[in-house]
Design a protein around this motif. Structure first.
Motif, PDB file in Angstrom:
ATOM      1  N   PRO A 152       0.821  -1.209   0.000  1.00 10.54           N
ATOM      2  CA  PRO A 152       0.000   0.000   0.000  1.00 10.54           C
ATOM      3  C   PRO A 152       0.863   1.270   0.000  1.00 10.54           C
ATOM      4  O   PRO A 152       1.858   1.345   0.717  1.00 10.54           O
ATOM      5  CB  PRO A 152      -0.799  -0.111   1.309  1.00 10.54           C
ATOM      6  CG  PRO A 152      -0.925  -1.592   1.517  1.00 10.54           C
ATOM      7  CD  PRO A 152       0.377  -2.170   1.021  1.00 10.54           C
ATOM      8  N   GLY A 153       0.500   2.231  -0.838  1.00 13.36           N
ATOM      9  CA  GLY A 153       1.211   3.509  -0.892  1.00 13.36           C
ATOM     10  C   GLY A 153       2.274   3.608  -1.967  1.00 13.36           C
ATOM     11  O   GLY A 153       2.792   4.688  -2.227  1.00 13.36           O
ATOM     12  N   VAL A 154       2.615   2.499  -2.622  1.00 14.21           N
ATOM     13  CA  VAL A 154       3.701   2.579  -3.614  1.00 14.21           C
ATOM     14  C   VAL A 154       3.279   3.279  -4.904  1.00 14.21           C
ATOM     15  O   VAL A 154       4.122   3.795  -5.641  1.00 14.21           O
ATOM     16  CB  VAL A 154       4.304   1.192  -3.969  1.00 14.21           C
ATOM     17  CG1 VAL A 154       5.126   0.639  -2.827  1.00 14.21           C
ATOM     18  CG2 VAL A 154       3.242   0.228  -4.430  1.00 14.21           C
ATOM     19  N   GLY A 155       1.978   3.270  -5.187  1.00 13.90           N
ATOM     20  CA  GLY A 155       1.532   3.961  -6.411  1.00 13.90           C
ATOM     21  C   GLY A 155       0.704   3.103  -7.361  1.00 13.90           C
ATOM     22  O   GLY A 155       0.588   3.432  -8.545  1.00 13.90           O
ATOM     23  N   LYS A 156       0.094   2.036  -6.857  1.00 17.90           N
ATOM     24  CA  LYS A 156      -0.691   1.138  -7.728  1.00 17.90           C
ATOM     25  C   LYS A 156      -1.847   1.859  -8.407  1.00 17.90           C
ATOM     26  O   LYS A 156      -1.991   1.819  -9.632  1.00 17.90           O
ATOM     27  CB  LYS A 156      -1.271  -0.039  -6.921  1.00 17.90           C
ATOM     28  CG  LYS A 156      -0.241  -0.955  -6.331  1.00 17.90           C
ATOM     29  CD  LYS A 156      -0.887  -2.087  -5.559  1.00 17.90           C
ATOM     30  CE  LYS A 156      -1.642  -1.651  -4.330  1.00 17.90           C
ATOM     31  NZ  LYS A 156      -0.798  -1.058  -3.279  1.00 17.90           N
ATOM     32  N   THR A 157      -2.676   2.513  -7.581  1.00 16.48           N
ATOM     33  CA  THR A 157      -3.888   3.121  -8.127  1.00 16.48           C
ATOM     34  C   THR A 157      -3.539   4.249  -9.101  1.00 16.48           C
ATOM     35  O   THR A 157      -4.171   4.381 -10.159  1.00 16.48           O
ATOM     36  CB  THR A 157      -4.787   3.627  -6.978  1.00 16.48           C
ATOM     37  OG1 THR A 157      -5.115   2.484  -6.175  1.00 16.48           O
ATOM     38  CG2 THR A 157      -6.058   4.259  -7.479  1.00 16.48           C
ATOM     39  N   THR A 158      -2.524   5.015  -8.758  1.00 16.09           N
ATOM     40  CA  THR A 158      -2.085   6.093  -9.647  1.00 16.09           C
ATOM     41  C   THR A 158      -1.695   5.506 -11.012  1.00 16.09           C
ATOM     42  O   THR A 158      -2.079   6.036 -12.062  1.00 16.09           O
ATOM     43  CB  THR A 158      -0.869   6.823  -9.019  1.00 16.09           C
ATOM     44  OG1 THR A 158      -1.179   7.124  -7.663  1.00 16.09           O
ATOM     45  CG2 THR A 158      -0.526   8.081  -9.743  1.00 16.09           C
TER      46      THR A 158
END
Ligand code: DAT
Length: 176
Positions: A14-20
């Motif tokens: 979580p937070g690494v940038g998947k959704t982006t």
């Protein structure tokens, strides 16, 4: 049924940038952003954790989840956004991208999300120990797994271009 478009997993801590990445990729390629968090919510398949310290974490029934998305995966053209990857059958998946970022940056991003100290540390450990990369490498063929650094917007643009090029080649190779 043969897929006319590939299925791509975008995974990572979580937070690494998947959704982006998924949003940008969906925008650029027209493939569908399959946000597993949304699927879990929509079908109400997340059970609240028994851990009293962590009541917000949902435990997902993976069999039910797969039932919910089976048709979409069969159809193809899915960009799957989730912090786990080994539950998706390899026969349904064409590429696995493990998004990574520097620990200090990840710490700041998770802090901004107001994660408590325990959850923050768990996620930091997950990234430091390369848990998702290991999981991807164990579940899928080595050639299918790529690591993508996501620290700057330039990284993101480069990654999106790289996956776009990969999709084009996949279509050529599959006569689409
Ligand atoms: P995830 O879906 O893995 O939880 P996200 O896409 O929500 O992560 O991104 C978390 C935060 O980090 C969000 O504020 C956007 C930022 N971010 C991610 N990748 C980035 C990049 N390559 N450049 C700049 N900001 C980025």
């Amino acid at each position: 049924m043969l897929r006319t478009d590939p299925n791509i997993i975008i995974t990572g801590t979580p937070g690494v940038g998947k959704t982006t990445h998924c949003r940008e990729l969906a925008d650029k390629t027209g493939l569908h952003h399959l946000d597993i968090n949304e699927v879990v919510k929509k079908h109400n398949i997340g059970e609240t954790s028994n851990d009293p310290d962590d009541p917000n974490t949902k435990i997902v029934d993976e069999d039910r989840l797969l039932d919910c998305i089976e048709n979409e995966l069969e159809e193809g053209g899915q960009i799957v956004d989730w912090h786990a990857c080994d539950l998706f059958p390899p026969s349904m998946i064409d590429l696995v991208c493990v998004v990574r970022c520097d620990n200090k940056l990840l710490y700041d991003r998770l802090k901004q999300r107001n994660y408590d100290e325990k959850k923050l540390q768990e996620n930091m450990d997950c990234e430091i120990m390369e848990v998702l990369l290991e999981e991807a490498r164990e579940a899928y063929e080595a050639e299918m797994v790529v690591e993508l650094k996501s620290e700057t917007t330039e990284d993101m643009d480069g990654n999106v271009r790289r996956v776009e090029a990969w999709i084009k080649q996949w279509k050529k190779d599959h006569g689409k």
